[in-house]
Scaffold this motif. Structure first.
Motif, PDB file in Angstrom:
ATOM      1  N   PRO A 156       0.835  -1.204   0.000  1.00  0.00           N
ATOM      2  CA  PRO A 156       0.000   0.000   0.000  1.00  0.00           C
ATOM      3  C   PRO A 156       0.871   1.255   0.000  1.00  0.00           C
ATOM      4  O   PRO A 156       1.964   1.268   0.579  1.00  0.00           O
ATOM      5  CB  PRO A 156      -0.795  -0.130   1.297  1.00  0.00           C
ATOM      6  N   CYS A 157       0.393   2.314  -0.649  1.00  0.00           N
ATOM      7  CA  CYS A 157       1.190   3.535  -0.711  1.00  0.00           C
ATOM      8  C   CYS A 157       0.295   4.758  -0.541  1.00  0.00           C
ATOM      9  O   CYS A 157      -0.869   4.763  -0.969  1.00  0.00           O
ATOM     10  CB  CYS A 157       1.967   3.624  -2.032  1.00  0.00           C
ATOM     11  N   ALA A 158       0.837   5.788   0.096  1.00  0.00           N
ATOM     12  CA  ALA A 158       0.116   7.040   0.270  1.00  0.00           C
ATOM     13  C   ALA A 158       0.094   7.781  -1.054  1.00  0.00           C
ATOM     14  O   ALA A 158       1.091   7.831  -1.778  1.00  0.00           O
ATOM     15  CB  ALA A 158       0.786   7.879   1.345  1.00  0.00           C
ATOM     16  N   VAL A 159      -1.055   8.353  -1.403  1.00  0.00           N
ATOM     17  CA  VAL A 159      -1.191   9.115  -2.634  1.00  0.00           C
ATOM     18  C   VAL A 159      -1.812  10.468  -2.317  1.00  0.00           C
ATOM     19  O   VAL A 159      -2.585  10.615  -1.371  1.00  0.00           O
ATOM     20  CB  VAL A 159      -2.053   8.374  -3.683  1.00  0.00           C
ATOM     21  N   LYS A 160      -1.467  11.460  -3.121  1.00  0.00           N
ATOM     22  CA  LYS A 160      -2.041  12.795  -3.003  1.00  0.00           C
ATOM     23  C   LYS A 160      -3.004  13.028  -4.158  1.00  0.00           C
ATOM     24  O   LYS A 160      -3.017  12.290  -5.146  1.00  0.00           O
ATOM     25  CB  LYS A 160      -0.926  13.840  -3.012  1.00  0.00           C
ATOM     26  N   THR A 161      -3.775  14.071  -4.049  1.00  0.00           N
ATOM     27  CA  THR A 161      -4.687  14.442  -5.127  1.00  0.00           C
ATOM     28  C   THR A 161      -3.900  14.644  -6.423  1.00  0.00           C
ATOM     29  O   THR A 161      -2.888  15.348  -6.431  1.00  0.00           O
ATOM     30  CB  THR A 161      -5.449  15.725  -4.773  1.00  0.00           C
ATOM     31  N   GLY A 162      -4.343  14.002  -7.472  1.00  0.00           N
ATOM     32  CA  GLY A 162      -3.668  14.109  -8.754  1.00  0.00           C
ATOM     33  C   GLY A 162      -2.679  13.003  -9.036  1.00  0.00           C
ATOM     34  O   GLY A 162      -2.155  12.915 -10.155  1.00  0.00           O
ATOM     35  N   ALA A 163      -2.407  12.136  -8.054  1.00  0.00           N
ATOM     36  CA  ALA A 163      -1.504  11.013  -8.297  1.00  0.00           C
ATOM     37  C   ALA A 163      -2.083  10.112  -9.381  1.00  0.00           C
ATOM     38  O   ALA A 163      -3.300   9.980  -9.528  1.00  0.00           O
ATOM     39  CB  ALA A 163      -1.277  10.233  -7.012  1.00  0.00           C
ATOM     40  N   VAL A 164      -1.207   9.485 -10.138  1.00  0.00           N
ATOM     41  CA  VAL A 164      -1.617   8.674 -11.285  1.00  0.00           C
ATOM     42  C   VAL A 164      -1.194   7.224 -11.078  1.00  0.00           C
ATOM     43  O   VAL A 164      -0.038   6.957 -10.710  1.00  0.00           O
ATOM     44  CB  VAL A 164      -1.005   9.225 -12.595  1.00  0.00           C
ATOM     45  N   VAL A 165      -2.135   6.314 -11.296  1.00  0.00           N
ATOM     46  CA  VAL A 165      -1.866   4.880 -11.244  1.00  0.00           C
ATOM     47  C   VAL A 165      -1.941   4.342 -12.666  1.00  0.00           C
ATOM     48  O   VAL A 165      -3.002   4.398 -13.298  1.00  0.00           O
ATOM     49  CB  VAL A 165      -2.887   4.147 -10.344  1.00  0.00           C
ATOM     50  N   SER A 166      -0.833   3.864 -13.193  1.00  0.00           N
ATOM     51  CA  SER A 166      -0.797   3.302 -14.540  1.00  0.00           C
ATOM     52  C   SER A 166      -0.946   1.795 -14.458  1.00  0.00           C
ATOM     53  O   SER A 166      -0.277   1.139 -13.654  1.00  0.00           O
ATOM     54  CB  SER A 166       0.521   3.648 -15.241  1.00  0.00           C
ATOM     55  N   LEU A 167      -1.831   1.248 -15.287  1.00  0.00           N
ATOM     56  CA  LEU A 167      -2.057  -0.201 -15.237  1.00  0.00           C
ATOM     57  C   LEU A 167      -2.257  -0.758 -16.634  1.00  0.00           C
ATOM     58  O   LEU A 167      -2.564  -0.031 -17.584  1.00  0.00           O
ATOM     59  CB  LEU A 167      -3.263  -0.526 -14.344  1.00  0.00           C
ATOM     60  N   THR A 168      -2.057  -2.056 -16.738  1.00  0.00           N
ATOM     61  CA  THR A 168      -2.300  -2.801 -17.973  1.00  0.00           C
ATOM     62  C   THR A 168      -3.288  -3.904 -17.670  1.00  0.00           C
ATOM     63  O   THR A 168      -3.108  -4.664 -16.706  1.00  0.00           O
ATOM     64  CB  THR A 168      -0.998  -3.403 -18.532  1.00  0.00           C
ATOM     65  N   ALA A 169      -4.348  -4.012 -18.468  1.00  0.00           N
ATOM     66  CA  ALA A 169      -5.347  -5.058 -18.306  1.00  0.00           C
ATOM     67  C   ALA A 169      -5.437  -5.865 -19.594  1.00  0.00           C
ATOM     68  O   ALA A 169      -5.317  -5.311 -20.700  1.00  0.00           O
ATOM     69  CB  ALA A 169      -6.709  -4.459 -17.965  1.00  0.00           C
ATOM     70  N   GLN A 170      -5.624  -7.164 -19.447  1.00  0.00           N
ATOM     71  CA  GLN A 170      -5.743  -8.060 -20.591  1.00  0.00           C
ATOM     72  C   GLN A 170      -6.825  -9.094 -20.290  1.00  0.00           C
ATOM     73  O   GLN A 170      -7.062  -9.446 -19.141  1.00  0.00           O
ATOM     74  CB  GLN A 170      -4.420  -8.769 -20.862  1.00  0.00           C
TER      75      GLN A 170
END
Length: 402
Positions: A323-337
């Motif tokens: 788990p990680c702390a995030v601020k407003t505007g943080a971006v999570v990049s993911l790949t789905a298949q």
């Protein structure tokens, strides 16, 4: 408490004999004969302990427990009733894929279908559905076909292709019950050109969530002072029951984004691939990416298992490795298949606000798989219970029943 009526010695002997026969009966018929023998034993001796235990074990093996909360889901039932009433026309031939208790087939008959053909490969369920349909006075308008839909033959099982195909054979991510392959065959081989379908479309959505309770439940850091982190790789994908979800719902950290869309009127088993950047709209601790679905049954009629839904469907969450702390505007990049029956999702990076995303390195990607576990369909080898996403029971070995 009044004493239970005593059974005659002869009845006890007969019941024991029937239970012995039930235990020796092969389960290749899906448990039909075994159930009949156990029911006969209990008719003679309603308190027969072993018959009670074996019948309950048989039913739990062959009749998935999700049938019951599904039938009790009023929002789901009302949505299907409205969609079927809107799309089924008088004189239609309807194919209902996955009969269950027969509810959607009866809704189609009530909507005016000339005849409904509903398929159910599990013999115990098919037999019970026939009883439900008969008790509701619809036996002359609904035919229960005890087969998989891909085994149905036009001209034999059905006199002509269907005008409407109805199904509700999706799991928490739409794929795990084989809906795409099943409906690709049904719409191509068992339906008329331009046939109507319920549901019409579906889409998968992903959103970042804070879910401390979920992380603690599936990946506890320690117990009694011992570090358990080396065990966590077994639980990267959390299958959340409706009760668990209702008791401790995750908190959304940002809007959901679409991963994939599926057209059930023209289904395809082609694989899909997408890359998304989820933006956190508020600060918090990122514990997981929650994947949910929306299905349009008919125009203006939809069902979903999103954060605000209280229906019978569970949810699937892909847990962060840490788990990680995030601020407003943080971006999570993911790949789905996805393929025809499975979804995989990898978190490629999590970056603070205003930091340009960098290409993900395959060596750094943590692939989170959601396999639809295959269960051997034979009566000789050892049997393993199906995973939660399995939509249909398979035939277990006789040893597993005993």
């Amino acid at each position: 408490m009044p004493a239970l009526p005593a059974q005659s010695p002869a009845a006890a002997v007969d019941a024991d004999h029937l239970v012995a026969l039930a235990k020796a009966t092969a389960l290749g018929d899906g448990g039909l004969q075994t159930a009949r023998l156990l029911n006969e034993a209990l008719a003679l001796d309603p308190q027969h302990h072993e018959a009670q235990i074996l019948r309950e074990r048989l039913y739990q093996t062959f009749v998935p427990r999700w049938h019951f909360p599904m039938l009790a889901d009023q929002a789901r039932n009302q949505a299907y009733a409205a969609a079927i009433a809107a799309k089924v026309r008088p004189g239609d031939i309807v194919l209902d894929v996955g009969c269950g208790a027969g509810l959607t087939a009866m809704l189609a008959a009530r909507a005016g279908a000339q005849h409904v053909y509903t398929c159910e490969q599990q013999p115990l369920i098919a037999e019970a559905a026939r009883q439900v349909i008969a008790r509701n006075g619809l036996a002359d308008r609904i035919t229960v076909i005890s087969k998989w839909s891909h085994e149905i033959v036009i001209g034999s099982d059905m006199p002509e292709p269907a005008d409407v195909v109805i199904s509700e054979i999706v799991d928490t991510v739409l794929l795990g019950e084989g809906a795409l392959a099943t409906l690709t065959h049904a719409m191509g081989a068992l339906a008329k050109p331009g046939a109507r379908a319920i549901p019409e479309t579906g889409r998968l959505l992903a959103q970042p969530v804070e879910a401390a309770h979920l992380a603690q439940q599936w990946q506890p850091q320690n117990a009694e002072g011992f570090d358990l982190s080396a065990f966590h790789h077994f639980a990267n994908v959390a299958q959340i029951t409706p009760g668990e979800f209702s008791a401790s719902p995750p908190r959304s950290l940002g809007p959901a984004q679409e991963l994939f869309t599926f057209d059930f009127t023209r289904p395809s088993i082609d694989p899909g691939h997408s890359q998304r950047r989820l933006t956190c709209a508020m600060p918090g601790t990122l514990h997981a990416v929650l994947v949910t679905f929306e299905m349009q049954l008919a125009e203006g009629i939809a069902v979903n298992n999103g954060l605000a839904s209280d229906g019978h469907w569970g949810r699937t969450a892909y847990l962060m490795e840490a788990p990680c702390a995030v601020k407003t505007g943080a971006v999570v990049s993911l790949t789905a298949q996805h393929d025809a029956a499975q979804l995989s999702l990898s978190i490629d990076s999590t970056r603070p606000a205003a930091t340009a995303p960098q290409p993900a390195q395959d060596s750094d990607a943590a692939i989170w798989l959601n396999p639809a576990w295959a269960v051997p369909q034979d009566t000789t080898g050892p049997w393993l219970p199906p995973a939660p996403s399995q939509d249909r029971p398979t035939i277990p070995s006789q040893a597993a029943f005993h």
